[in-house]
Design a protein around this motif. Structure first.
Motif, mmCIF file in Angstrom:
data_model
loop_
_atom_site.group_PDB
_atom_site.id
_atom_site.type_symbol
_atom_site.label_atom_id
_atom_site.label_comp_id
_atom_site.label_asym_id
_atom_site.label_seq_id
_atom_site.Cartn_x
_atom_site.Cartn_y
_atom_site.Cartn_z
ATOM 1 N N THR A 154 35.124 -73.593 -35.997
ATOM 2 C CA THR A 154 35.610 -74.792 -36.680
ATOM 3 C C THR A 154 34.665 -75.195 -37.804
ATOM 4 O O THR A 154 35.095 -75.488 -38.930
ATOM 5 C CB THR A 154 35.765 -75.945 -35.677
ATOM 6 N N SER A 155 33.365 -75.211 -37.523
ATOM 7 C CA SER A 155 32.395 -75.610 -38.541
ATOM 8 C C SER A 155 32.353 -74.632 -39.703
ATOM 9 O O SER A 155 32.098 -75.019 -40.847
ATOM 10 C CB SER A 155 31.006 -75.734 -37.917
ATOM 11 N N VAL A 156 32.604 -73.370 -39.415
ATOM 12 C CA VAL A 156 32.559 -72.355 -40.468
ATOM 13 C C VAL A 156 33.803 -72.396 -41.344
ATOM 14 O O VAL A 156 33.718 -72.184 -42.560
ATOM 15 C CB VAL A 156 32.366 -70.952 -39.848
ATOM 16 N N TYR A 157 34.975 -72.710 -40.770
ATOM 17 C CA TYR A 157 36.215 -72.508 -41.525
ATOM 18 C C TYR A 157 37.144 -73.718 -41.638
ATOM 19 O O TYR A 157 38.115 -73.660 -42.399
ATOM 20 C CB TYR A 157 36.987 -71.343 -40.916
ATOM 21 N N ALA A 158 36.933 -74.796 -40.925
ATOM 22 C CA ALA A 158 37.860 -75.933 -41.027
ATOM 23 C C ALA A 158 37.772 -76.588 -42.394
ATOM 24 O O ALA A 158 36.684 -76.758 -42.951
ATOM 25 C CB ALA A 158 37.557 -76.956 -39.936
ATOM 26 N N ALA A 159 38.912 -76.972 -42.930
ATOM 27 C CA ALA A 159 38.934 -77.708 -44.191
ATOM 28 C C ALA A 159 38.378 -79.111 -43.984
ATOM 29 O O ALA A 159 38.538 -79.710 -42.917
ATOM 30 C CB ALA A 159 40.362 -77.778 -44.721
ATOM 31 N N GLY A 160 37.742 -79.646 -45.023
ATOM 32 C CA GLY A 160 37.164 -80.974 -44.911
ATOM 33 C C GLY A 160 38.197 -82.081 -44.953
ATOM 34 O O GLY A 160 38.086 -83.070 -44.234
ATOM 35 N N GLU A 161 39.202 -81.911 -45.786
ATOM 36 C CA GLU A 161 40.246 -82.922 -45.928
ATOM 37 C C GLU A 161 41.492 -82.503 -45.162
ATOM 38 O O GLU A 161 41.896 -81.340 -45.202
ATOM 39 C CB GLU A 161 40.593 -83.123 -47.402
ATOM 40 N N ALA A 162 42.106 -83.456 -44.491
ATOM 41 C CA ALA A 162 43.326 -83.165 -43.741
ATOM 42 C C ALA A 162 44.511 -82.986 -44.680
ATOM 43 O O ALA A 162 44.621 -83.673 -45.708
ATOM 44 C CB ALA A 162 43.618 -84.289 -42.754
ATOM 45 N N GLN A 163 45.392 -82.055 -44.321
ATOM 46 C CA GLN A 163 46.631 -81.903 -45.072
ATOM 47 C C GLN A 163 47.615 -83.002 -44.692
ATOM 48 O O GLN A 163 47.564 -83.539 -43.578
ATOM 49 C CB GLN A 163 47.259 -80.543 -44.773
ATOM 50 N N PRO A 164 48.541 -83.324 -45.592
ATOM 51 C CA PRO A 164 49.576 -84.304 -45.240
ATOM 52 C C PRO A 164 50.433 -83.798 -44.082
ATOM 53 O O PRO A 164 50.558 -82.583 -43.870
ATOM 54 C CB PRO A 164 50.400 -84.423 -46.525
ATOM 55 N N PRO A 165 51.056 -84.700 -43.352
ATOM 56 C CA PRO A 165 51.939 -84.273 -42.254
ATOM 57 C C PRO A 165 53.087 -83.410 -42.771
ATOM 58 O O PRO A 165 53.517 -83.544 -43.914
ATOM 59 C CB PRO A 165 52.455 -85.595 -41.683
ATOM 60 N N LEU A 166 53.561 -82.541 -41.898
ATOM 61 C CA LEU A 166 54.707 -81.709 -42.251
ATOM 62 C C LEU A 166 55.993 -82.518 -42.128
ATOM 63 O O LEU A 166 56.148 -83.332 -41.211
ATOM 64 C CB LEU A 166 54.783 -80.494 -41.321
ATOM 65 N N GLU A 167 56.907 -82.254 -43.015
ATOM 66 C CA GLU A 167 58.211 -82.913 -42.971
ATOM 67 C C GLU A 167 59.227 -81.987 -42.290
ATOM 68 O O GLU A 167 59.168 -80.765 -42.419
ATOM 69 C CB GLU A 167 58.690 -83.244 -44.383
ATOM 70 N N GLY A 168 60.156 -82.586 -41.571
ATOM 71 C CA GLY A 168 61.288 -81.842 -41.040
ATOM 72 C C GLY A 168 61.016 -81.002 -39.807
ATOM 73 O O GLY A 168 61.798 -80.090 -39.519
ATOM 74 N N VAL A 169 59.927 -81.285 -39.088
ATOM 75 C CA VAL A 169 59.656 -80.500 -37.877
ATOM 76 C C VAL A 169 59.951 -81.290 -36.606
ATOM 77 O O VAL A 169 59.940 -80.724 -35.509
ATOM 78 C CB VAL A 169 58.201 -79.997 -37.854
ATOM 79 N N GLY A 170 60.194 -82.564 -36.733
ATOM 80 C CA GLY A 170 60.518 -83.358 -35.551
ATOM 81 C C GLY A 170 61.815 -82.899 -34.919
ATOM 82 O O GLY A 170 62.790 -82.593 -35.613
ATOM 83 N N GLY A 171 61.824 -82.831 -33.609
ATOM 84 C CA GLY A 171 63.026 -82.439 -32.892
ATOM 85 C C GLY A 171 63.206 -80.953 -32.697
ATOM 86 O O GLY A 171 64.172 -80.525 -32.049
ATOM 87 N N LEU A 172 62.308 -80.126 -33.247
ATOM 88 C CA LEU A 172 62.420 -78.691 -33.012
ATOM 89 C C LEU A 172 62.134 -78.367 -31.545
ATOM 90 O O LEU A 172 61.191 -78.893 -30.954
ATOM 91 C CB LEU A 172 61.419 -77.927 -33.890
ATOM 92 N N ALA A 173 62.951 -77.513 -30.970
ATOM 93 C CA ALA A 173 62.734 -77.097 -29.590
ATOM 94 C C ALA A 173 61.654 -76.022 -29.548
ATOM 95 O O ALA A 173 61.534 -75.222 -30.477
ATOM 96 C CB ALA A 173 64.030 -76.552 -28.994
ATOM 97 N N PRO A 174 60.855 -75.980 -28.484
ATOM 98 C CA PRO A 174 59.797 -74.967 -28.390
ATOM 99 C C PRO A 174 60.316 -73.547 -28.569
ATOM 100 O O PRO A 174 59.692 -72.741 -29.275
ATOM 101 C CB PRO A 174 59.221 -75.191 -26.993
ATOM 102 N N GLU A 175 61.448 -73.232 -27.957
ATOM 103 C CA GLU A 175 61.963 -71.870 -28.082
ATOM 104 C C GLU A 175 62.377 -71.552 -29.516
ATOM 105 O O GLU A 175 62.252 -70.412 -29.986
ATOM 106 C CB GLU A 175 63.137 -71.645 -27.134
ATOM 107 N N GLU A 176 62.824 -72.554 -30.245
ATOM 108 C CA GLU A 176 63.175 -72.337 -31.648
ATOM 109 C C GLU A 176 61.931 -72.063 -32.477
ATOM 110 O O GLU A 176 61.931 -71.196 -33.368
ATOM 111 C CB GLU A 176 63.909 -73.564 -32.205
ATOM 112 N N VAL A 177 60.851 -72.791 -32.191
ATOM 113 C CA VAL A 177 59.597 -72.566 -32.911
ATOM 114 C C VAL A 177 59.091 -71.159 -32.650
ATOM 115 O O VAL A 177 58.647 -70.463 -33.576
ATOM 116 C CB VAL A 177 58.551 -73.617 -32.501
ATOM 117 N N PHE A 178 59.178 -70.710 -31.391
ATOM 118 C CA PHE A 178 58.685 -69.358 -31.112
ATOM 119 C C PHE A 178 59.584 -68.308 -31.764
ATOM 120 O O PHE A 178 59.079 -67.289 -32.258
ATOM 121 C CB PHE A 178 58.573 -69.094 -29.615
ATOM 122 N N GLU A 179 60.881 -68.512 -31.760
ATOM 123 C CA GLU A 179 61.777 -67.564 -32.429
ATOM 124 C C GLU A 179 61.411 -67.420 -33.902
ATOM 125 O O GLU A 179 61.404 -66.311 -34.456
ATOM 126 C CB GLU A 179 63.224 -68.027 -32.285
#
Length: 352
Positions: free
Chosen positions: A280-305
């Motif tokens: 984490t210390s070697v490779y994590a970005a310092g600034e957080a990225q904005p939240p992702l849009e349009g991922v709410g409600g995705l089913a786990p199996e759909e994400v894995f597919e």
């Protein structure tokens, strides 16, 4: 996971004909990825995935000299001896129950858990999960031997002694973990900067490791997996590939705990936390990225597919861990964990 059609065992036997690394130092992720694909209902894609993936794999390295119970210490951490180590562990699991071999070697290998960016322990975790949950067919026992051999050959200790014994949770410690000064480096060069990074050791040592309470260790390790998956969502863009291991390594240890003597659990948490914090210390970005849009409600199996269709081995492995985190949520799926998997799909170029 349906293991009755033989797909996993056939896949492991195919992959065991190739070496554990390629391109100089890149890890062969095949056994880990196919285990996850089969587990999550994608067995039908496994051999096609291997057809593409094996094009970049390399032959098994030539053996050098037999490793024995008397001389193994001389070969520890020597990547040139990786085939010797695989042969040694194949003999060990043929002569002894695999659990006994694991229990004997785990404390010997644990100090070198950071070796090869934690790929060896991740491979061990996938192998142990299958052996515990799905049966002890010969190719699966052989996979554990290959994984342990890879770990022994790439055994690498951190350049600073870590002794976590504070009161912090994983999320609290990760939130204030300092980053190294020059992150545009290979892993070993990045680890070499840790001793000179102000506040790094104190922050890592602040984690609570309840050595006298194995179940509390399990809970803290579970919290570490959750925290690192969530952190990937926000800071994984520092290095989309290598940041995957900050989560998959602790999850590999978590999956292995049931096969280990409970007196080893505390040390296992401390070691994998140090390795995860280091990456984490070697490779994590310092600034957080904005939240992702349009991922709410995705089913786990759909994400894995989607990750299976994406094809990259790191995306598949992170999604496998993210689905574990989502399943632990007491109030429904953990949307941040699933979003982390989607983030990996976006950060990492599509694979096979």
């Amino acid at each position: 996971m349906d293991t009755t059609d033989g797909t996993l065992d056939e896949a492991l036997e195919r992959l065991h004909t190739w070496g554990p690394e390629f391109g100089g130092f890149l890890a062969n992720h095949g056994p880990m990825a196919v285990e996850a694909l089969v587990r999550h209902g994608q067995a039908g894609s496994v051999h096609r995935w291997i057809d593409h993936y094996e094009k970049k794999l390399e032959d098994v390295p030539s053996p050098q000299e037999a490793i024995t119970d008397a001389n193994w210490q001389d070969a520890l951490g020597d990547p040139r001896r990786v085939t010797d180590w695989a042969t040694y562990f194949a003999r060990q699991v043929a002569e002894h129950p695999w659990r006994d071999v694991l229990a004997e070697w785990w404390p010997r290998l644990l100090p070198g858990i950071a070796g090869a960016a934690t790929h060896p322990v991740i491979r061990v975790g996938h192998a142990v999960r299958t052996l515990l949950d799905d049966g002890e067919e010969a190719p699966r026992v052989a996979e554990l031997a290959y994984a342990l051999g890879y770990w022994a050959a790439r055994h690498t200790t951190l350049p600073v002694a870590v002794n976590p014994g504070g009161a912090a949770s994983p999320a609290e410690a990760l939130a204030v973990l300092p980053r190294i000064a020059d992150q545009q480096v290979l892993p070993l060069d990045g680890l070499a900067q840790l001793p000179g990074t102000p506040g790094w050791l104190a922050t890592v040592d602040s984690l609570r490791v309840p050595h006298d309470d194995p179940e509390a260790v399990r809970a803290q390790l579970t919290a570490l997996v959750r925290a690192t998956v969530h952190r990937y969502l926000d800071h994984g863009h520092g290095h989309g590939v290598l940041m995957v291991h900050t989560a998959t390594a602790p999850n590999a240890v978590l999956r292995t705990l049931p096969a280990l003597p409970r007196e080893l659990w505390g040390a296992s948490l401390g070691a994998v936390w140090a390795a995860s914090a280091a990456i984490t210390s070697v490779y994590a970005a310092g600034e957080a990225q904005p939240p992702l849009e349009g991922v709410g409600g995705l089913a786990p199996e759909e994400v894995f597919e989607r990750s299976a269709a994406h094809g990259d081995e790191h995306v598949i492995k992170l999604t496998d861990t993210a689905l574990d985190v989502a399943a632990w949520a007491t109030d429904g799926d953990d949307e941040r964990a699933l979003a982390a998997a989607v983030r990996a799909q976006l950060l990492i170029p599509a694979g096979s």
